[in-house]
Scaffold this active site. Structure first.
Site, mmCIF file in Angstrom:
data_model
loop_
_atom_site.group_PDB
_atom_site.id
_atom_site.type_symbol
_atom_site.label_atom_id
_atom_site.label_comp_id
_atom_site.label_asym_id
_atom_site.label_seq_id
_atom_site.Cartn_x
_atom_site.Cartn_y
_atom_site.Cartn_z
ATOM 1 N N TYR A 138 68.992 10.716 -56.104
ATOM 2 C CA TYR A 138 69.191 12.100 -56.547
ATOM 3 C C TYR A 138 69.774 12.975 -55.441
ATOM 4 C CZ TYR A 138 66.753 12.114 -61.067
ATOM 5 O OH TYR A 138 66.390 11.917 -62.375
ATOM 6 N N LYS A 180 62.247 -2.148 -57.008
ATOM 7 C CA LYS A 180 63.187 -3.202 -57.402
ATOM 8 C C LYS A 180 63.492 -4.001 -56.137
ATOM 9 C CE LYS A 180 65.884 -5.228 -60.435
ATOM 10 N NZ LYS A 180 65.352 -6.006 -61.584
ATOM 11 N N ASP A 213 61.785 -3.217 -63.979
ATOM 12 C CA ASP A 213 62.077 -3.697 -65.343
ATOM 13 C C ASP A 213 60.804 -4.230 -65.997
ATOM 14 O OD1 ASP A 213 62.184 -5.663 -63.396
ATOM 15 O OD2 ASP A 213 63.772 -6.829 -64.343
ATOM 16 N N ASP A 237 61.744 9.070 -62.965
ATOM 17 C CA ASP A 237 62.362 9.864 -64.030
ATOM 18 C C ASP A 237 62.348 9.078 -65.325
ATOM 19 O OD1 ASP A 237 63.905 11.965 -65.218
ATOM 20 O OD2 ASP A 237 65.662 10.661 -65.045
ATOM 21 N N ASP A 241 59.488 9.416 -68.821
ATOM 22 C CA ASP A 241 59.861 9.680 -70.224
ATOM 23 C C ASP A 241 59.300 8.584 -71.126
ATOM 24 O OD1 ASP A 241 61.359 11.928 -69.495
ATOM 25 O OD2 ASP A 241 62.992 11.426 -70.874
HETATM 26 C C1 IPM Z 1 63.080 15.614 -65.120
HETATM 27 C C2 IPM Z 1 64.478 15.857 -65.622
HETATM 28 C C3 IPM Z 1 65.365 16.170 -64.427
HETATM 29 C C4 IPM Z 1 65.341 14.962 -63.516
HETATM 30 C C5 IPM Z 1 66.813 16.547 -64.792
HETATM 31 C C6 IPM Z 1 66.874 17.669 -65.792
HETATM 32 C C7 IPM Z 1 67.613 16.877 -63.568
HETATM 33 O O1 IPM Z 1 64.935 14.781 -66.359
HETATM 34 O O2 IPM Z 1 62.488 16.529 -64.514
HETATM 35 O O3 IPM Z 1 62.566 14.516 -65.344
HETATM 36 O O4 IPM Z 1 66.121 14.015 -63.727
HETATM 37 O O5 IPM Z 1 64.550 14.955 -62.578
HETATM 38 MG MG MG Z 2 63.491 13.259 -66.668
#
Ligand code: IPM
Ligand code: MG
Length: 344
Positions: A138, A180, A213, A237, A241
């Site tokens: 990042y 990884k 993975d 990240d 999710d």
């Molecule tokens: C998160 C989001 C951010 C990230 C984006 C919006 C830059 O997906 O906070 O998880 O990738 O960190």
């Molecule tokens: Mg995210």
């Protein structure tokens, strides 16, 4: 104690609506001073950048930062020189030194039917993703050369140690470090550093390692096997999710981003949902749970944090569900339900 000062960055899309809900709840809990600033797309529209120096300085100067969400189709672009709302988030994370991102995942029994996983798979799941937030790909060098592009991933021992400490301190039954290491050099350094730190400072905590993975697979096949997941920025990240969906909706996941000292940033994990902005349908629960994290980790008000969490749990258990949870409750219905339960 002096009145806590909270910088409020409502942002874009549903951001202002869910933040309004959070402020109603905070106003009921006690006295807070709110300092509102533009952030993300709306800040790009009025100033040309997603995060101005002035807004960053205001955040630095406060006790905590409450954030809604940023972004939307209006600002989507692949032009590397165009400003993007997400730059605000990244600027805030690096500007405040918020290297530790905590994302707890605990599905509610009342919402077992909302999860795409079977109830017997998710029953008892209670995990925490500890994501490194200011390093890795990042923040590495990136660019374009002719018709190729590159992003670089770098980590130092110090960056790995400080996030690993957060994970070990948060562990109840153990830490799973995700990397990884079969491919990436940064991951080999990651694993080596986590192992050495574990031996030196946290030998009593159970530690294991998974390749990313495999971790992605285990997370949906046996989510209850995890306590703390420790991982780098990009893997965190993606895995957070995925972990969010165990609860049935990303609309329930709060987060805290913390540094060594100074104010933290508290925000829902979900995005700005531009498709439902302005309809009154946004789910405010993740933001309210982020308020709870702010009360606990940012303002040292743990009893109030627990009260907000119980109020949210009980509202959901009583069927006050927004559209993403399969119900018809509006943002305001959900907010009022939480306020009522906080009162009683
Ligand atoms: C998160 C989001 C951010 C990230 C984006 C919006 C830059 O997906 O906070 O998880 O990738 O960190
Ligand atoms: Mg995210």
């Amino acid at each position: 104690m002096a009145t806590p000062r909270i910088t409020v960055l409502a942002g874009d899309g549903i951001g202002p609506e869910i933040v309004a809900s959070a402020l109603e709840v905070l106003n009921q809990i006690g006295d807070f001073e709110f300092d509102h600033h533009e952030f993300g797309g709306c800040s790009i529209d009025s100033t040309g950048v997603a995060l101005t120096d002035e807004t960053l300085a205001a955040c630095r100067d406060s006790d905590a930062v409450l954030l809604g969400a940023v972004g939307g189709p209006k600002w989507d672009t692949t032009d590397p020189d165009a400003p993007r709302p997400e730059q605000g988030l990244l600027g805030l994370r690096s500007g405040l030194g918020l290297f530790a991102n905590l994302r707890p995942v605990k599905p509610l029994a009342a919402l077992a039917d909302a999860s795409p996983l079977r109830p017997e798979v998710i029953g008892g799941c209670d995990l925490l993703v500890v994501r490194e937030l200011t390093g890795g790909i990042y923040f590495g060098k990136r660019g374009r050369e002719g018709d190729s592009a590159f992003d670089t991933c770098e980590y130092t021992v110090e960056e790995i140690e400080r996030i690993a400490r957060v994970a070990f301190r948060s562990a109840r039954s153990g830490v799973t470090s995700v990397d990884k290491a079969n491919v990436l050099e940064t991951s080999r350094l990651w694993r080596e550093t986590v192992v050495a730190l574990h031996e030196r400072e946290f030998p009593e905590v159970k530690l294991d390692h998974l390749l990313v993975d495999n971790a992605a697979m285990q997370l949906v096949s046996e989510p209850t096997a995890f306590d703390v997941i420790l991982t780098e920025n990009l893997f965190g990240d993606i895995l957070s999710d995925e972990a969010a969906m165990i609860t049935g909706s990303i609309g329930l996941l709060p987060s805290a981003s913390l540094g060594l000292d100074g104010p933290g940033v508290f925000e829902p994990v979900h995005g700005s949902a531009p498709d439902i902005a302005g309809t009154g349908k946004a789910n405010p629960y993740a933001t309210l749970l982020s308020v709870a994290m702010m009360l606990r980790h940012g303002l040292e008000m743990p009893e109030h944090a627990t009260a907000v969490e119980s109020a949210v749990d009980s509202a959901i258990a009583d069927g006050v569900r927004t559209a993403d949870l399969g119900g018809a409750a509006t943002t305001d219905d959900a907010t009022q339900a939480v306020l009522q339960r906080l009162n009683s």
